[in-house]
Write a protein that holds these residues in place. Structure first.
Motif, PDB file in Angstrom:
ATOM      1  N   SER A 126      -8.950  11.202   9.181  1.00  9.12           N
ATOM      2  CA  SER A 126      -8.266  10.545  10.300  1.00  9.12           C
ATOM      3  C   SER A 126      -8.430   9.033  10.233  1.00  9.12           C
ATOM      4  N   ASP A 127      -7.369   8.342  10.492  1.00 11.94           N
ATOM      5  CA  ASP A 127      -7.398   6.878  10.567  1.00 11.94           C
ATOM      6  C   ASP A 127      -8.195   6.474  11.805  1.00 11.94           C
ATOM      7  N   PRO A 128      -9.280   5.715  11.637  1.00  9.19           N
ATOM      8  CA  PRO A 128     -10.081   5.312  12.805  1.00  9.19           C
ATOM      9  C   PRO A 128      -9.263   4.582  13.867  1.00  9.19           C
ATOM     10  N   LYS A 129      -8.210   3.864  13.435  1.00 13.77           N
ATOM     11  CA  LYS A 129      -7.374   3.117  14.377  1.00 13.77           C
ATOM     12  C   LYS A 129      -6.342   4.017  15.068  1.00 13.77           C
ATOM     13  N   GLU A 130      -6.012   5.148  14.428  1.00 15.48           N
ATOM     14  CA  GLU A 130      -5.036   6.076  14.972  1.00 15.48           C
ATOM     15  C   GLU A 130      -5.410   7.485  14.522  1.00 15.48           C
ATOM     16  N   PRO A 131      -6.340   8.133  15.218  1.00 15.16           N
ATOM     17  CA  PRO A 131      -6.918   9.406  14.760  1.00 15.16           C
ATOM     18  C   PRO A 131      -5.923  10.547  14.571  1.00 15.16           C
ATOM     19  N   GLN A 132      -4.732  10.422  15.123  1.00 18.60           N
ATOM     20  CA  GLN A 132      -3.744  11.475  14.951  1.00 18.60           C
ATOM     21  C   GLN A 132      -2.966  11.336  13.645  1.00 18.60           C
ATOM     22  N   ALA A 133      -3.303  10.303  12.860  1.00 22.03           N
ATOM     23  CA  ALA A 133      -2.633  10.054  11.585  1.00 22.03           C
ATOM     24  C   ALA A 133      -3.662   9.988  10.458  1.00 22.03           C
ATOM     25  N   LEU A 134      -3.197  10.218   9.237  1.00 20.41           N
ATOM     26  CA  LEU A 134      -4.054  10.091   8.062  1.00 20.41           C
ATOM     27  C   LEU A 134      -4.396   8.623   7.789  1.00 20.41           C
ATOM     28  N   ILE A 135      -5.497   8.403   7.087  1.00 15.45           N
ATOM     29  CA  ILE A 135      -5.853   7.058   6.641  1.00 15.45           C
ATOM     30  C   ILE A 135      -4.718   6.544   5.748  1.00 15.45           C
ATOM     31  N   PRO A 136      -4.148   5.385   6.047  1.00 15.19           N
ATOM     32  CA  PRO A 136      -2.964   4.924   5.304  1.00 15.19           C
ATOM     33  C   PRO A 136      -3.130   4.900   3.795  1.00 15.19           C
ATOM     34  N   GLU A 137      -4.266   4.453   3.299  1.00 19.32           N
ATOM     35  CA  GLU A 137      -4.456   4.349   1.851  1.00 19.32           C
ATOM     36  C   GLU A 137      -4.769   5.696   1.196  1.00 19.32           C
ATOM     37  N   CYS A 138      -4.852   6.763   1.987  1.00 19.76           N
ATOM     38  CA  CYS A 138      -5.188   8.087   1.448  1.00 19.76           C
ATOM     39  C   CYS A 138      -4.049   9.086   1.579  1.00 19.76           C
ATOM     40  N   GLN A 139      -2.844   8.645   1.958  1.00 17.27           N
ATOM     41  CA  GLN A 139      -1.749   9.577   2.214  1.00 17.27           C
ATOM     42  C   GLN A 139      -0.552   9.306   1.313  1.00 17.27           C
ATOM     43  N   GLU A 140       0.226  10.373   1.092  1.00  8.44           N
ATOM     44  CA  GLU A 140       1.450  10.259   0.303  1.00  8.44           C
ATOM     45  C   GLU A 140       2.679  10.182   1.189  1.00  8.44           C
ATOM     46  N   ASP A 141       2.747  11.043   2.215  1.00 10.98           N
ATOM     47  CA  ASP A 141       3.934  11.125   3.064  1.00 10.98           C
ATOM     48  C   ASP A 141       3.551  11.378   4.520  1.00 10.98           C
ATOM     49  N   TRP A 142       2.326  11.037   4.897  1.00  7.12           N
ATOM     50  CA  TRP A 142       1.762  11.226   6.226  1.00  7.12           C
ATOM     51  C   TRP A 142       1.473  12.679   6.564  1.00  7.12           C
ATOM     52  N   LEU A 143       1.697  13.575   5.596  1.00  5.11           N
ATOM     53  CA  LEU A 143       1.279  14.970   5.739  1.00  5.11           C
ATOM     54  C   LEU A 143       0.307  15.331   4.623  1.00  5.11           C
ATOM     55  N   HIS A 144       0.659  14.957   3.390  1.00  8.98           N
ATOM     56  CA  HIS A 144      -0.167  15.259   2.229  1.00  8.98           C
ATOM     57  C   HIS A 144      -1.007  14.052   1.827  1.00  8.98           C
ATOM     58  N   PRO A 145      -2.274  14.270   1.474  1.00 13.80           N
ATOM     59  CA  PRO A 145      -3.065  13.182   0.898  1.00 13.80           C
ATOM     60  C   PRO A 145      -2.518  12.780  -0.472  1.00 13.80           C
ATOM     61  N   ASN A 146      -2.914  11.615  -0.940  1.00 12.77           N
ATOM     62  CA  ASN A 146      -2.624  11.205  -2.314  1.00 12.77           C
ATOM     63  C   ASN A 146      -3.871  11.439  -3.164  1.00 12.77           C
ATOM     64  N   ALA A 147      -3.852  10.943  -4.394  1.00 17.60           N
ATOM     65  CA  ALA A 147      -4.991  11.194  -5.296  1.00 17.60           C
ATOM     66  C   ALA A 147      -6.301  10.678  -4.707  1.00 17.60           C
ATOM     67  N   GLU A 148      -6.267   9.514  -4.058  1.00 14.93           N
ATOM     68  CA  GLU A 148      -7.482   8.974  -3.457  1.00 14.93           C
ATOM     69  C   GLU A 148      -7.939   9.857  -2.296  1.00 14.93           C
ATOM     70  N   GLY A 149      -6.988  10.339  -1.512  1.00 11.41           N
ATOM     71  CA  GLY A 149      -7.354  11.244  -0.421  1.00 11.41           C
ATOM     72  C   GLY A 149      -7.995  12.511  -0.930  1.00 11.41           C
ATOM     73  N   TYR A 150      -7.431  13.097  -2.001  1.00 10.53           N
ATOM     74  CA  TYR A 150      -8.009  14.310  -2.575  1.00 10.53           C
ATOM     75  C   TYR A 150      -9.395  14.045  -3.163  1.00 10.53           C
ATOM     76  N   ARG A 151      -9.574  12.849  -3.732  1.00 12.59           N
ATOM     77  CA  ARG A 151     -10.900  12.508  -4.265  1.00 12.59           C
ATOM     78  C   ARG A 151     -11.938  12.523  -3.145  1.00 12.59           C
TER      79      ARG A 151
END
Length: 402
Positions: free
Chosen positions: A362-387
């Motif tokens: 969860s993004d600390p600034k907006e807990p209902q959303a993924l961390i911006p640098e860890c998401q691909e399309d706001w539903l799926h994480p990206n490689a950094e998110g999966y790491r």
């Protein structure tokens, strides 16, 4: 003393016959060992929308790459024809260490047998398991599986979310055949599971959707969160990714719903010690005006899965559903359903522990959303998110005794 000397001589005379036994005979003697899954994928049916010329494999050879978790000296391969209406003819199957893309170490190649024959026909709706074969399988290595097909059909059983390139040639191949100019397809066909024999630890099966299947990970990099978790656990446990992109717990997204496939895809794995349940995003996202009811039904299904696994003596861990604000799935009602399910996962006594992906991602600034640098399309994480998810999950599993 003379009697003792005679017994000693007789015992030594028997030693060569014991050591001369074939590996299969030695396996039968080791009754304390059992089969444990090192790799698996969830079989799926092909629909008319995703059929292509690449799903017709009659008379072709296909090389597929998988990333195993556990190592071992003896293995077997399971092949599936679960969803076809026609018999599937396999002329031969051989395995080898994968070097790079389609290249294999030919010196490591071994043909598999099925009831002591290289060829096998798999009946519609069935699967087969190869005979045990001695093979030096290393933990976390990439293994190439090459299948020479006889008669096949377009409704072949597959797993379209492989995130791994397969290589297809016309005609049969041998370990010396070059696949340099083979056709490419990012799917797995027919392969279902790999077990190793006589290892100390067991396996962990993960029930999931596209976030477990690896949507947003890097093709051919094997960097889904279960891959990262397996690496962080040092390849000491089998980590079995039974995620299906678009899958749902209750309804019919892509693949059979989890309530239908749990017994086969999860409980059917070998050497299980634990189950991780991380599914439900698609149920909530696809709900229309009945989010509260869907949340209640999801919780009921989680409890049913846990009861079934506990009856087998397994540990069951629940992973909280990650945020999806800024994606089309998001509505205030869907968010309320997500929070209801997550609160149950965190507080219920039906589970043995929690992997809180929600709080992690969860993004600390907006807990209902993924961390911006860890998401691909706001539903799926990206490689950094999966790491991050893989590292965190491995830490939690270590706390749980794995």
């Amino acid at each position: 003393m003379k009697r003792l000397y005679i017994l000693l001589v007789l015992g030594m005379a028997l030693l060569p016959s014991i050591h001369a036994q074939r590996p299969a005979q030695q396996l039968k003697m080791a009754k304390t060992f059992s089969w444990v899954g090192t790799w698996a994928t969830a079989p799926q049916f092909i629909t008319k929308n995703n059929m292509s010329e690449k799903t017709e494999l009659t008379g072709k050879s296909i090389r597929q790459i998988v990333h195993v978790s556990l190592g071992g000296n003896t293995l077997r391969l399971q092949l599936s024809n679960a969803y076809s209406k026609s018999p599937l003819q396999i002329k031969s199957v051989y395995i080898a260490n994968s070097i790079d893309s389609s290249t294999i170490d030919i010196h490591s190649a071994r043909y598999l047998e099925f009831a002591k024959k290289r060829n096998v026909t798999i009946a519609p709706g069935r699967s087969v398991v190869s005979d045990a074969v001695q093979y030096n399988l290393k933990p976390l290595q990439r293994l190439a599986i090459t299948i020479n097909y006889g008669a096949s059909s377009k409704d072949i059983t597959w797993h379209p979310g492989s995130r791994t390139t397969s290589y297809i040639l016309n005609g049969a191949s041998t370990p010396r055949t070059k696949f340099t100019y083979a056709a490419k397809a990012d799917y797995w066909f027919t392969i279902d599971a790999i077990d190793v024999y006589g290892v100390e630890n067991g396996s962990i099966a993960i029930l999931g959707n596209s976030i477990t299947d690896g949507r947003g990970s890097t093709t051919n990099h094997q960097n889904r969160w279960p891959d990262i978790m397996s690496e962080r656990l040092g390849g000491k446990f089998g980590v079995l990714n039974l995620g299906i992109g678009g899958n749902e717990i209750l309804g019919y997204g892509l693949g059979d719903p989890a309530i239908k496939r749990f017994s086969r895809d999860i409980m059917g794995q070998r050497g299980l010690k634990a189950v991780i349940i991380f599914e439900g995003t698609n149920d909530i996202g696809h709900s229309r005006g009945n989010s509260e009811q869907v949340a209640a039904q999801m919780i009921e299904a989680y409890a049913k899965f846990a009861k079934e696994a506990h009856a087998r003596g397994l540990k069951v861990f629940g992973a909280t559903i990650t945020p999806f604000k800024n994606h089309s799935y998001y509505t205030p009602f869907h968010e309320a359903a997500r929070e209801t399910v997550n609160e149950w996962i965190r507080t219920t006594k039906d589970l043995d522990g929690v992997i809180d992906f929600d709080r992690l991602m969860s993004d600390p600034k907006e807990p209902q959303a993924l961390i911006p640098e860890c998401q691909e399309d706001w539903l799926h994480p990206n490689a950094e998110g999966y790491r991050r998810m893989g590292h965190y999950a491995a830490g939690r599993m270590a706390e749980f005794g794995f």
